[in-house]
Design an enzyme around this catalytic site. Structure first.
Site, PDB file in Angstrom:
ATOM      1  CB  CYS A 287      -0.920  -0.006   1.220  1.00  0.00           C
ATOM      2  SG  CYS A 287      -1.964   1.461   1.349  1.00  0.00           S
TER       3      CYS A 287
ATOM      4  CB  CYS B   8      -0.794   2.045   5.749  1.00  0.00           C
ATOM      5  SG  CYS B   8      -1.560   0.539   5.083  1.00  0.00           S
TER       6      CYS B   8
ATOM      7  CB  CYS C   2      -4.772  -1.154   1.741  1.00  0.00           C
ATOM      8  SG  CYS C   2      -3.809  -1.233   3.265  1.00  0.00           S
TER       9      CYS C   2
ATOM     10  CB  CYS D 289      -4.927   2.427   5.424  1.00  0.00           C
ATOM     11  SG  CYS D 289      -4.484   2.361   3.662  1.00  0.00           S
TER      12      CYS D 289
ATOM     13  CG  ASP E 176      20.728  -2.807 -14.642  1.00  0.00           C
ATOM     14  OD1 ASP E 176      20.979  -3.959 -15.045  1.00  0.00           O
ATOM     15  OD2 ASP E 176      20.369  -2.546 -13.479  1.00  0.00           O
TER      16      ASP E 176
END
Length: 450
Positions: A203, A206, A225, A228, A357
């Site tokens: 999340c 949170c 979530c 929260c 990369d």
């Protein structure tokens, strides 16, 4: 003077047989650093930004403009930094600095968007998604999200179209006073999906782990979530059903409030279903006729290298640009729809525009390729880092007799055309430009800037 310099520089570069998509803009900005602001102030603009899908979404929006009878210009070449965008505005302006088209569809690099938005005040902005991409350039996804956040805050008064299924980009809505149009897909796209590493499993508020009611791909889907309560917002524009999907197109049902439209997306792949949904949201933001926009999805031409198909001597080659794990995994998802044997080609470069990369190839579920069994006639790897890609396929379990390394693009084209099966070519950006140039010169196709 700057407009004249831009036009002259492009003419000279085109006479040399090159694109001239970026340098003319840099020349113009040296003379007049504020040029883009001056040229853009009389143009009604749509900006498309995000990690994946910018070019294809822009082409879809362009087709809706064409079908709506709107005069526009666009940075079709994919030159999406401020220099390339400035060049397109200058090329479509008089020497007095007045743009000759009232509308523009502009694709903006997600890192450049925070700068572009200082000079161009759009009527609408479409954010496609936020995925991990070119870590040496963009950093982690939160850094990309911050760049987009800064850009959106510069777009006072614009209608913002956000992907409801992307927990990262959807979170931007809470910080904006703009009108928000959420779009998304209300149903799983694939019958089965490749194994993927989520770029946003926790999340954004949170840090608790998300629970998903369904996943479309990557970290996109019906997230919530449990701690929260942050969750996927209800989309205003949504794909409610995927009627069919094959290697040529997808048929979908779009819910737009009280209206429902059944349409065909003129490209295959689940990610293009998202692009179609975002184009529909852009049409609403611009006040276009929704039936016209829905119909236009079946007629647009793909951007160069983005599911682009070449028919050469009765052979079919489809080129699919890749640049990160999320996009690459979606190509593999797309290939699972194949019903006849095919040749697979992967071209890996590590230049500045690809990302230095290349370790991301180990986050891609290439194990799906040898698992296709008899459908896979063989694999060819090419590009500057062909050996790295060959090693990746070795560890994916591909038999050595099915793997070839061909670095010369002319020879690669001949090898593809020497067999009678469809060919799917998956190149990174600079490899795509070089390979596409070879195809254009040898087989009579348009240059990428055309």
């Amino acid at each position: 003077m700057s407009v004249l310099a831009c036009k002259g520089a492009r003419l000279a570069i085109r006479l040399l047989g090159r694109g001239g998509t970026d340098l003319p803009g840099r020349v113009a900005l040296k003379i007049c650093p504020d040029l883009l602001r001056q040229l853009a102030k009389t143009v009604t603009t749509v900006i498309v930004t995000g990690t994946n899908g910018k070019t294809t979404t822009s082409r879809m929006i362009e087709q809706s403009f064409i079908d709506s009878g709107i005069s526009y210009f666009a940075n079709k070449s994919g030159a999406n930094l401020i220099s390339g965008i400035t060049a397109e505005f200058a090329m479509h302006s008089t020497l007095g600095g007045k743009c000759t088209c009232p509308y523009a569809v502009i694709e903006s690099d997600e890192a450049a968007f925070k700068l572009v938005s200082k000079y161009v005040q759009p009527k609408a902005v479409v954010v496609t998604n936020v995925f991990r991409d070119q870590l040496d350039r963009y950093g982690e996804v939160t850094h990309t999200l911050d760049n987009i956040r800064i850009g959106l805050k510069n777009c006072k008064g614009a209608v913002i179209c956000l992907n409801a299924d992307d927990s990262l980009s959807a979170s931007l809505a809470q910080e904006l006073d703009n009108r928000i149009i959420f779009y998304g897909v209300n149903t799983p796209i694939y019958k089965s999906r490749v194994e993927e590493v989520s770029d946003a499993p926790y999340c954004i508020r949170c840090k608790s782990e998300y629970v998903y009611d369904y996943v479309t791909y990557g970290h996109l889907g019906g997230y919530r979530c449990p701690k929260c309560g942050y969750s996927r917002p209800t989309p205003e524009i949504a794909v409610s059903e995927v009627l069919s999907s094959d290697t040529e197109c997808s048929r979908i049902v779009l819910d737009c409030g009280e209206k429902t439209y059944e349409t065909t997306v003129n490209l295959p792949g689940g990610y293009n279903i998202y692009n179609a949904c975002s184009a529909m949201a852009a049409g609403r933001a611009m006040g276009l006729s929704e039936p016209v926009v829905a119909e236009s999805l079946s007629k647009f031409s793909c951007g160069f290298g983005r599911m682009e198909k070449f028919e050469i001597d009765g052979k079919s080659l489809r080129m699919i640009l890749i640049k990160n794990p999320a996009g690459c995994n979606q190509v593999l998802n797309f290939l699972t729809d194949a019903t006849e044997p095919f040749l697979f080609v992967a071209c890996l470069n590590d230049r500045a525009f690809d990302g230095k990369d290349v370790s991301w190839i180990w986050d891609v579920d290439f194990e799906q390729i040898p698992a296709m069994g008899e459908l896979l006639s063989g694999v060819i790897v090419s590009g500057d880092r062909a050996e790295d890609m060959a090693t990746r396929f070795k560890y994916a379990g591909l038999p050595a007799e099915k793997l070839r390394v061909i670095k010369d693009y002319g020879e690669l084209c001949k090898a593809c055309l020497a067999q009678d099966k469809p060919v799917f070519i998956m190149p990174t950006y600079t490899a795509m430009l070089e390979l596409r140039t070879t195809i254009s010169k040898n087989y009579g196709f348009k240059n990428f800037w055309e």
